[in-house]
Design a protein around this motif. Structure first.
Motif, PDB file in Angstrom:
ATOM      1  N   GLN A  10      21.689  49.748  21.344  1.00  0.00           N
ATOM      2  CA  GLN A  10      21.667  50.554  22.565  1.00  0.00           C
ATOM      3  C   GLN A  10      20.979  49.806  23.708  1.00  0.00           C
ATOM      4  OE1 GLN A  10      19.756  54.002  20.852  1.00  0.00           O
ATOM      5  NE2 GLN A  10      21.651  55.195  20.976  1.00  0.00           N
ATOM      6  N   ARG A  48      15.255  57.635  25.060  1.00  0.00           N
ATOM      7  CA  ARG A  48      15.081  58.112  23.688  1.00  0.00           C
ATOM      8  C   ARG A  48      14.403  57.041  22.829  1.00  0.00           C
ATOM      9  NH1 ARG A  48      20.141  59.160  22.206  1.00  0.00           N
ATOM     10  NH2 ARG A  48      20.155  61.256  23.017  1.00  0.00           N
ATOM     11  N   PRO A  92      17.673  57.452  17.235  1.00  0.00           N
ATOM     12  CA  PRO A  92      18.307  57.030  18.486  1.00  0.00           C
ATOM     13  C   PRO A  92      19.660  57.684  18.748  1.00  0.00           C
ATOM     14  CG  PRO A  92      18.518  55.297  16.855  1.00  0.00           C
ATOM     15  CD  PRO A  92      17.667  56.380  16.234  1.00  0.00           C
ATOM     16  N   TRP A  93      20.012  58.682  17.970  1.00  0.00           N
ATOM     17  CA  TRP A  93      21.253  59.422  18.204  1.00  0.00           C
ATOM     18  C   TRP A  93      20.930  60.911  18.142  1.00  0.00           C
ATOM     19  CZ3 TRP A  93      20.736  56.042  14.011  1.00  0.00           C
ATOM     20  CH2 TRP A  93      20.408  56.633  12.797  1.00  0.00           C
ATOM     21  N   GLU A 108      18.855  51.200  17.792  1.00  0.00           N
ATOM     22  CA  GLU A 108      18.035  51.059  19.000  1.00  0.00           C
ATOM     23  C   GLU A 108      18.292  49.712  19.662  1.00  0.00           C
ATOM     24  OE1 GLU A 108      14.143  53.822  17.921  1.00  0.00           O
ATOM     25  OE2 GLU A 108      13.950  51.640  17.843  1.00  0.00           O
ATOM     26  N   ARG A 133      19.640  57.238  29.299  1.00  0.00           N
ATOM     27  CA  ARG A 133      19.286  58.287  28.330  1.00  0.00           C
ATOM     28  C   ARG A 133      18.937  57.659  26.978  1.00  0.00           C
ATOM     29  NH1 ARG A 133      22.203  61.711  30.743  1.00  0.00           N
ATOM     30  NH2 ARG A 133      24.245  61.175  29.987  1.00  0.00           N
ATOM     31  N   ASP A 134      19.737  56.698  26.553  1.00  0.00           N
ATOM     32  CA  ASP A 134      19.469  55.998  25.289  1.00  0.00           C
ATOM     33  C   ASP A 134      18.131  55.261  25.344  1.00  0.00           C
ATOM     34  OD1 ASP A 134      21.886  56.856  24.216  1.00  0.00           O
ATOM     35  OD2 ASP A 134      22.926  54.956  24.595  1.00  0.00           O
ATOM     36  N   GLU A 192      24.229  57.155  30.634  1.00  0.00           N
ATOM     37  CA  GLU A 192      24.172  57.146  29.168  1.00  0.00           C
ATOM     38  C   GLU A 192      23.174  56.097  28.671  1.00  0.00           C
ATOM     39  OE1 GLU A 192      28.178  56.391  27.988  1.00  0.00           O
ATOM     40  OE2 GLU A 192      28.849  58.422  28.482  1.00  0.00           O
ATOM     41  N   ALA A 193      23.226  54.909  29.268  1.00  0.00           N
ATOM     42  CA  ALA A 193      22.334  53.833  28.846  1.00  0.00           C
ATOM     43  C   ALA A 193      20.879  54.187  29.140  1.00  0.00           C
ATOM     44  CB  ALA A 193      22.712  52.524  29.558  1.00  0.00           C
TER      45      ALA A 193
END
Length: 112
Positions: A41, A82, A10-11, A38, A78-79, A75-76
């Motif tokens: 996030q 993923r 997750p990174w 995860e 995108r996380d 950003e959220a």
């Protein structure tokens, strides 16, 4: 015979590329850390959505605040994407069908 699997972490890696863990132990320290990350996030994304709803209701919210909010929402998202890719990959490795349903649904949840 070792049957190690790749797990999307997750990174991102050092250069922003996808980072993977190769392991045959889904309960390893790094696997558990990835699971926890995860969850963090996804929870942060949920809290950000709640905060966004409050900001949209506040007439005093200025454009700079909305710009900052937009960056954090990106950003959220995108996380979350993923995390979905990682979990989908793990389900596929178990033989679970992860292809999205091709049927379209209307706004009220009924299938068309």
């Amino acid at each position: 015979m070792v049957t190690a699997k790749l797990r999307l972490l997750p990174w991102p890696g050092p250069a922003g590329q996808p980072a993977y863990l190769m392991t045959d132990d889904g309960d390893s320290y790094l696997s558990q850390l990835a699971d926890e990350m995860e969850e963090v996030q996804l929870e942060m994304g949920s809290e950000l959505l709640d905060h966004a709803a409050e900001m949209f209701e506040d007439a005093k919210t200025n454009p700079l605040e909305f710009r900052f909010l937009s960056a954090r929402l990106c950003e959220a998202l995108r996380d979350a994407r993923r995390v979905a890719e990682s979990r989908g990959g793990r389900l596929a490795a178990l033989g679970v069908d992860v292809e999205p349903d091709k049927r379209r649904t209307s706004g009220n949840g009924t299938t068309r």
